[in-house]
Scaffold this motif. Structure first.
Motif, PDB file in Angstrom:
ATOM      1  N   UNK A 382       0.802  -1.222   0.000  1.00 37.64           N
ATOM      2  CA  UNK A 382       0.000   0.000   0.000  1.00 37.64           C
ATOM      3  C   UNK A 382       0.834   1.270   0.000  1.00 37.64           C
ATOM      4  N   UNK A 383       2.158   1.149   0.030  1.00 37.48           N
ATOM      5  CA  UNK A 383       2.983   2.350   0.040  1.00 37.48           C
ATOM      6  C   UNK A 383       4.302   2.151  -0.665  1.00 37.48           C
ATOM      7  N   UNK A 384       4.722   3.173  -1.401  1.00 41.88           N
ATOM      8  CA  UNK A 384       6.010   3.153  -2.100  1.00 41.88           C
ATOM      9  C   UNK A 384       6.661   4.517  -1.898  1.00 41.88           C
ATOM     10  N   UNK A 417       7.782  11.240   7.708  1.00 44.64           N
ATOM     11  CA  UNK A 417       6.372  11.135   8.072  1.00 44.64           C
ATOM     12  C   UNK A 417       5.626  10.390   6.960  1.00 44.64           C
ATOM     13  N   UNK A 418       5.086   9.196   7.294  1.00 45.27           N
ATOM     14  CA  UNK A 418       4.399   8.362   6.298  1.00 45.27           C
ATOM     15  C   UNK A 418       2.891   8.306   6.572  1.00 45.27           C
ATOM     16  N   UNK A 419       2.360   9.345   7.255  1.00 43.69           N
ATOM     17  CA  UNK A 419       0.958   9.331   7.651  1.00 43.69           C
ATOM     18  C   UNK A 419       0.027   9.204   6.444  1.00 43.69           C
ATOM     19  N   UNK A 420       0.366   9.808   5.296  1.00 43.62           N
ATOM     20  CA  UNK A 420      -0.514   9.735   4.132  1.00 43.62           C
ATOM     21  C   UNK A 420      -0.690   8.297   3.656  1.00 43.62           C
ATOM     22  N   UNK A 421       0.385   7.491   3.725  1.00 38.27           N
ATOM     23  CA  UNK A 421       0.281   6.083   3.328  1.00 38.27           C
ATOM     24  C   UNK A 421      -0.537   5.287   4.339  1.00 38.27           C
ATOM     25  N   UNK A 422      -0.338   5.575   5.625  1.00 36.57           N
ATOM     26  CA  UNK A 422      -1.092   4.860   6.657  1.00 36.57           C
ATOM     27  C   UNK A 422      -2.575   5.187   6.564  1.00 36.57           C
ATOM     28  N   UNK A 423      -2.902   6.447   6.245  1.00 34.05           N
ATOM     29  CA  UNK A 423      -4.317   6.829   6.090  1.00 34.05           C
ATOM     30  C   UNK A 423      -4.953   6.036   4.950  1.00 34.05           C
ATOM     31  N   UNK A 424      -4.242   5.890   3.849  1.00 34.68           N
ATOM     32  CA  UNK A 424      -4.772   5.130   2.723  1.00 34.68           C
ATOM     33  C   UNK A 424      -4.972   3.662   3.104  1.00 34.68           C
ATOM     34  N   UNK A 425      -4.033   3.114   3.904  1.00 38.68           N
ATOM     35  CA  UNK A 425      -4.153   1.726   4.339  1.00 38.68           C
ATOM     36  C   UNK A 425      -5.376   1.536   5.240  1.00 38.68           C
ATOM     37  N   UNK A 440      -9.944   4.994  -2.278  1.00 35.97           N
ATOM     38  CA  UNK A 440      -9.279   5.437  -3.498  1.00 35.97           C
ATOM     39  C   UNK A 440      -7.998   4.651  -3.781  1.00 35.97           C
ATOM     40  N   UNK A 441      -7.855   3.451  -3.194  1.00 41.00           N
ATOM     41  CA  UNK A 441      -6.577   2.743  -3.286  1.00 41.00           C
ATOM     42  C   UNK A 441      -6.184   2.398  -4.718  1.00 41.00           C
ATOM     43  N   UNK A 442      -7.132   1.973  -5.534  1.00 36.90           N
ATOM     44  CA  UNK A 442      -6.829   1.523  -6.891  1.00 36.90           C
ATOM     45  C   UNK A 442      -6.200   2.633  -7.716  1.00 36.90           C
ATOM     46  N   UNK A 443      -6.578   3.879  -7.415  1.00 39.29           N
ATOM     47  CA  UNK A 443      -6.009   5.018  -8.136  1.00 39.29           C
ATOM     48  C   UNK A 443      -4.626   5.324  -7.563  1.00 39.29           C
TER      49      UNK A 443
END
Length: 662
Positions: A382-384, A417-425, A440-443
């Protein structure tokens, strides 16, 4: 009450005559004499002390014998059953041994400045006087450095010497002892063992010329007497390691033996290339009853269920394709297109709180500067994150703030800070639980893979030499404050008040090159940190709180013997406390070598005793029986990981070795 200085006309008398004259002359009433607490016998030109009337000085706690000409003090100089001396000053004499301290059971402070003592005498005095808190030599307190040497000495005595006696001498001794006609044979056997013992000790760099030390010889004789005791007495001593019978060995091995259950190969680049990939690192999923082991090596990340010894999920970096059959494969191409020569180098687990549930995700770093965030439970990436011109050496995170990922790369440490990736997860999880929720994960185009760093710290030696960050450890000094320990190829640093500070090693400790391989916090003993150094034949444990600024020098608590290592390996540390050991803290430590074996250490310490030299040790070396490999030499162990049920080792030839506690 303190004594007055002696009159000049008595100064040429021997010490014993002086004490007798002092009593007979009735300069002090007998009732007062028995109240003396401090006695000054300095500057009396004393040459030798044969005996001392401690029995007439029952409250004496401080004795000053400094600035005399003492060459000999009789080891039996105290005729009383016990003396209560807490402070002894024998500085500025000509003493060659401290053996006279063997009956000092209450001694706390000792000054031995300006004598003719060998280094062996100084640190071995700590074994005679376990209560000693201050040992002054040349106006410096040497007790920390000497304690480290004493720990090394005790490890040699209780492992190598015990093993030598068990394998080469005990059977002969047992056979000859009952026959009175063979007492000369027994005597020669023990003498041969003494010489062999001294040779083993003197082969160690810090213990040369041990045979010239009266105190060393006394302790060796004491050890031989213990070994020559009857077997029932030996077996009754749980802290005393012997190898008398197979049954006794089995009892000693209950907690320390691991049984190999499977060797896995899952990181190879192709079916035709099984041995050239290095599995760099592995970690168990934290705080769970499941035994999920995550590994990284080559261009793959694997999740292994140790209970069934199978790979449950696998990610590949070449196209970052999930090979799980349960969900459709997802791709996220690397824009650089140059991943073929790169590999995964490190990983760490993160715990994310979401209401009453904690989610475990894995952060994996690669040598091309990319970091990937994976979920084993939900089988997705979920994060790169992309750090240009970087090679990720190590990762960790702040448990108090899981949105902060800490990255070691070359000579820098970054707080990201990786909060944006954690929020998506978390959004994805809520979508799975409530289908009506938006997600919105697929996008993937919406994900920002280039994040700015909150803090960046640079480390250097102060000269032109190259320094690289090797390991990171977060230490919660308080609930609000998190310290970061940084291991490097040139020593240990701590980020204190947003400033990198080097923690220096004790002067007596030879650290080869101070290349820190790994650092681990010991659970159950919150201030104790274990550290291993490339090329050093021991693992060092230090008290962190006593090492932090303003001290800035590592306060060594104990050391564990370990083989010389040419290749860096990651160490495993695991707490083994249980309800029966509520007054003790114990932990296990495992470190592999580049000789096809690993070392196991179990350490038990009394948590109420600040002196960790009261610790007891179990140390064992395990040879690994390798499956057939194409290489002629045994592979190197690159990392070890341990939990309550399993031990997992990763190697330089694409092997994951799974062991189970027997």
């Amino acid at each position: 009450m303190s004594s007055s200085s002696p009159p000049k006309r008595l100064r040429k008398h021997s010490q014993n005559e002086f004490i007798s004259l002092m009593i007979s002359s009735k300069r002090l009433p007998s009732t007062s004499y028995h109240q003396i607490t401090d006695l000054n016998l300095s500057n009396l030109q004393l040459i030798q002390i044969d005996s001392f009337p401690f029995e007439h000085l029952p409250k004496l706690v401080s004795l000053d014998l400094s600035y005399n000409q003492l060459t000999v003090i009789n080891p039996d100089w105290s005729k009383a059953k016990e003396n209560f001396i807490e402070k002894l000053n024998v500085s500025h004499n000509k003493l060659e041994t401290l053996l006279f301290l063997r009956d000092f059971k209450h001694l706390k402070s000792l000054n031995i400045t300006e004598n003719l003592l060998r280094n062996n005498e100084r640190f071995l005095s700590l074994q005679l006087c376990p209560t000693l808190e201050q040992l002054t030599d040349a106006n410096r307190n040497q007790i920390d450095d000497d304690q480290l040497k004493l720990d090394q000495w005790l490890q040699i005595i209780e492992t190598k010497i015990d093993r030598l006696w068990a394998m080469s001498y005990y059977d002969k001794y047992k056979q000859e002892l009952p026959n009175e006609k063979n007492q000369q044979v027994v005597k020669k056997l023990i003498e041969d063992f003494r010489h062999a013992t001294i040779k083993i000790i003197e082969r160690q760099p810090d213990f040369n010329q041990a045979h010239l030390s009266p105190l060393a010889n006394y302790l060796i004789t004491k050890k031989i007497d213990e070994l020559c005791s009857s077997p029932p007495k030996l077996q009754a001593k749980k802290s005393f390691k012997t190898h008398l019978t197979a049954e006794f060995n089995d009892v000693m091995d209950i907690k320390t033996h691991f049984e190999p259950i499977k060797f896995l190969r899952c990181h190879q680049a192709s079916e035709n290339d099984l041995t050239t990939v290095s599995v760099r690192m592995g970690l168990f999923e934290p705080n769970t009853t499941q035994n999920i082991f995550a590994t990284c090596g080559g261009q793959k990340v694997c999740f292994i269920d140790c209970d069934i010894c199978e790979v449950t999920h696998l990610y590949e970096v070449a196209a970052l394709r999930s090979t799980t059959m349960a969900t459709p494969a997802r791709k996220l191409r690397d824009k650089s297109g140059t991943t073929s020569n790169e590999h995964f180098s490190c990983l760490c687990w993160l715990e994310i709180a979401d209401g009453k549930e904690n989610h475990k995700v894995l952060a994996v770093g690669a040598t091309n500067g990319h970091i990937y965030l994976l979920s084993h439970k939900h089988k997705l990436m979920f994060g790169h994150i992309e750090l240009p011109a970087s090679s990720i050496n190590c990762l960790t995170w702040e448990s108090s703030n899981p949105s902060i990922l800490i990255i070691g790369s070359y000579h820098t440490v970054r707080f990201l800070n990786i909060q944006c990736h954690l929020d998506r997860f978390l959004s994805f999880i809520r979508k799975q639980n409530k289908p009506i929720a938006q997600f919105d994960y697929v996008e993937t185009a919406a994900a920002n893979n280039k994040l700015s760093s909150n803090h960046v710290y640079y480390f250097d030696n102060g000269d032109d030499s190259v320094l690289s960050v090797t390991d990171l450890l977060c230490y919660p000094s308080t609930k609000e404050n998190m310290l970061l320990l940084v291991g490097t190829t040139s020593g240990l640093f701590v980020i204190h008040e947003q400033t990198p500070i080097r923690l220096t090693f004790p002067q007596s400790m030879c650290t080869v090159g101070e290349h820190i391989e790994s650092i681990r916090l010991v659970d159950g003993h919150p201030r104790l940190v274990a550290m291993n150094i490339l090329g050093l034949d021991q693992i060092c444990c230090f008290d962190l709180e006593q090492s932090l600024p303003p001290h800035q020098q590592l306060h060594m608590s104990l050391s564990l013997p370990n083989p010389y290592r040419q290749i860096p390996t990651k160490m495993a540390v695991c707490s083994t406390n249980n309800e029966k050991e509520n007054n003790n803290t114990s932990f296990e430590c495992i470190l592999g070598s580049d000789h096809g074996s690993y070392f196991y250490h179990q350490i038990r310490m009394n948590v109420h005793n600040k002196k960790t030299r009261k610790a007891s040790f179990d140390n064992k070396r395990y040879e690994i029986t390798w499956p057939q490999v194409k290489t002629s030499s045994a592979p190197s162990l690159l990392s070890a990981c341990l939990n309550e049920t399993y031990l997992c080792l990763t190697t330089s030839n694409n092997l994951i070795c799974i062991y189970k506690r027997k």
